[in-house]
Design a protein around this motif. Sequence first.
Motif, short mmCIF file in Angstrom:
data_model
loop_
_atom_site.label_atom_id
_atom_site.label_comp_id
_atom_site.label_asym_id
_atom_site.label_seq_id
_atom_site.Cartn_x
_atom_site.Cartn_y
_atom_site.Cartn_z
N ARG A 51 47.09 61.58 53.93
CA ARG A 51 46.72 62.82 54.60
C ARG A 51 47.88 63.81 54.61
N ASN A 52 47.49 65.10 54.65
CA ASN A 52 48.40 66.25 54.74
C ASN A 52 49.09 66.60 53.42
N ILE A 53 48.53 66.18 52.31
CA ILE A 53 49.04 66.66 51.02
C ILE A 53 48.32 67.96 50.68
N PRO A 54 49.02 69.08 50.60
CA PRO A 54 48.37 70.36 50.32
C PRO A 54 47.69 70.38 48.95
N LYS A 55 46.57 71.07 48.91
CA LYS A 55 45.82 71.18 47.66
C LYS A 55 46.40 72.29 46.79
N GLN A 56 46.67 71.96 45.51
CA GLN A 56 47.23 72.94 44.57
C GLN A 56 46.10 73.74 43.92
N PRO A 57 46.38 74.98 43.54
CA PRO A 57 45.34 75.82 42.94
C PRO A 57 44.73 75.21 41.67
N SER A 114 64.44 59.79 58.68
CA SER A 114 63.48 60.86 58.39
C SER A 114 62.08 60.28 58.18
N LYS A 115 61.10 61.15 58.39
CA LYS A 115 59.70 60.77 58.21
C LYS A 115 59.22 61.32 56.86
N LEU A 116 58.28 60.59 56.26
CA LEU A 116 57.75 61.02 54.97
C LEU A 116 57.04 62.37 55.14
N SER A 117 57.39 63.33 54.24
CA SER A 117 56.81 64.66 54.33
C SER A 117 56.66 65.23 52.92
N THR A 118 56.09 66.47 52.86
CA THR A 118 55.89 67.14 51.57
C THR A 118 57.22 67.52 50.91
N GLU A 119 58.24 67.57 51.70
CA GLU A 119 59.55 67.91 51.13
C GLU A 119 60.05 66.79 50.23
N HIS A 120 59.71 65.54 50.54
CA HIS A 120 60.17 64.41 49.74
C HIS A 120 59.52 64.37 48.35
N ILE A 121 58.35 64.93 48.21
CA ILE A 121 57.67 64.89 46.91
C ILE A 121 57.65 66.27 46.25
N ASP A 157 55.23 75.18 53.51
CA ASP A 157 55.68 74.63 54.78
C ASP A 157 55.74 73.11 54.70
N THR A 158 56.78 72.58 55.35
CA THR A 158 56.94 71.12 55.36
C THR A 158 55.90 70.49 56.29
N ARG A 159 55.22 69.49 55.74
CA ARG A 159 54.21 68.77 56.51
C ARG A 159 54.47 67.27 56.42
N ARG A 160 54.22 66.60 57.51
CA ARG A 160 54.35 65.15 57.48
C ARG A 160 53.18 64.55 56.72
N ILE A 161 53.47 63.48 55.96
CA ILE A 161 52.45 62.79 55.17
C ILE A 161 52.22 61.42 55.81
N PHE A 162 50.93 61.09 55.94
CA PHE A 162 50.54 59.82 56.55
C PHE A 162 49.79 58.97 55.53
N VAL A 163 50.17 57.69 55.46
CA VAL A 163 49.53 56.73 54.55
C VAL A 163 48.94 55.61 55.40
N SER A 164 47.68 55.30 55.16
CA SER A 164 47.02 54.24 55.95
C SER A 164 45.87 53.64 55.16
N GLU A 165 45.27 52.64 55.75
CA GLU A 165 44.09 52.02 55.13
C GLU A 165 42.90 52.98 55.19
N ASN A 166 42.02 52.83 54.24
CA ASN A 166 40.78 53.60 54.24
C ASN A 166 39.72 52.81 55.03
N LEU A 167 39.54 53.19 56.30
CA LEU A 167 38.63 52.48 57.18
C LEU A 167 37.22 53.07 57.11
N THR A 168 36.26 52.25 57.51
CA THR A 168 34.88 52.74 57.62
C THR A 168 34.77 53.69 58.82
N ALA A 169 33.64 54.39 58.92
CA ALA A 169 33.47 55.36 60.00
C ALA A 169 33.51 54.68 61.37
N SER A 170 32.86 53.55 61.49
CA SER A 170 32.85 52.85 62.78
C SER A 170 34.23 52.32 63.13
#
Length: 306
Positions: free
Chosen positions: A153-159, A227-234, A239-252
Amino acid sequence: MPLKRTPPSTPTIKVMDTDTPVPTPTTSESEITFPFLRQNLHHCTSEPTLARKTSTSARKRKHADCDDDKLSLFMAELKDMIKEQNNRLDKVCSTVEDMRASFEFLAEKYEVMLNRINTLESDRLADAKYIKSLESKLESSERSARASCLEIRNIPKQPTENKVSLLDTFVKTAQVLKVHVERHEVKDIFRVKSKDLQSTTVIVDLTSCLLKEKIIKSFRSFNKGSSKLSTEHINIKGDTRRIFVSENLTASMKRLFFLSRELAKSINFKFCWTSHGKIFMRKKENSPLLQIYSEADINKVREDNK
């Protein structure tokens, strides 16, 4: 007491000469002899008593005639009242009979409806149980399908973004986390629809669950550093945004994980995380591990920690 009558004494008649005339008495003998008899007759009550009895009988006959008329009128009115009451009673009995028939009809319909409701309720419970089992199977199937998927999450979309450029971004992120990922180890990568088009969630489907767990573990270790993983690292501009990595859970499971994190904050639990599609909580280090299967478990944990 009966009156004793004494016979009068016979007067003594003196014999006189024939030439001497006999004096004619001026007073009757009865008057002389029984002067009290006439007086008693005047005071006798026979005549007045008979007169009073006659008048009393006449009055009684008049009263009797009047009472007979009133009694006849009363009896006629009473018969009319009884007849009217009988008519009303017949109507009431007819109404009661109709009501009884209606009640019996309603009772039969009630029994039919009650049996139908009981049947429907039994069917509903059976259907609910069957639906619950289907939901459980579907949930298990979705978890298996997402077992090797990651959410970023929070990876900006490129044109000019496409799957290739998005794959390059993911590989750079893995390198920052010190995890080597080959391109062929990614089965698919795409963005999910979201209201925020600039930072929609990226889903990465890997070929191995082990690789997925390795990336998540490296991400958590990286965030424990300075430091926390952010858009600056990649090297993403903007604007610098924090990036979050997690499991892909079901809706419930996402909803359950959200509720679990809110609970952990409210009762001061230090740890709340997911692993292999499961939710775990721990109050502090070396505390007992709690697994959350449903909202009932959340309520139980809340009650136990009041």
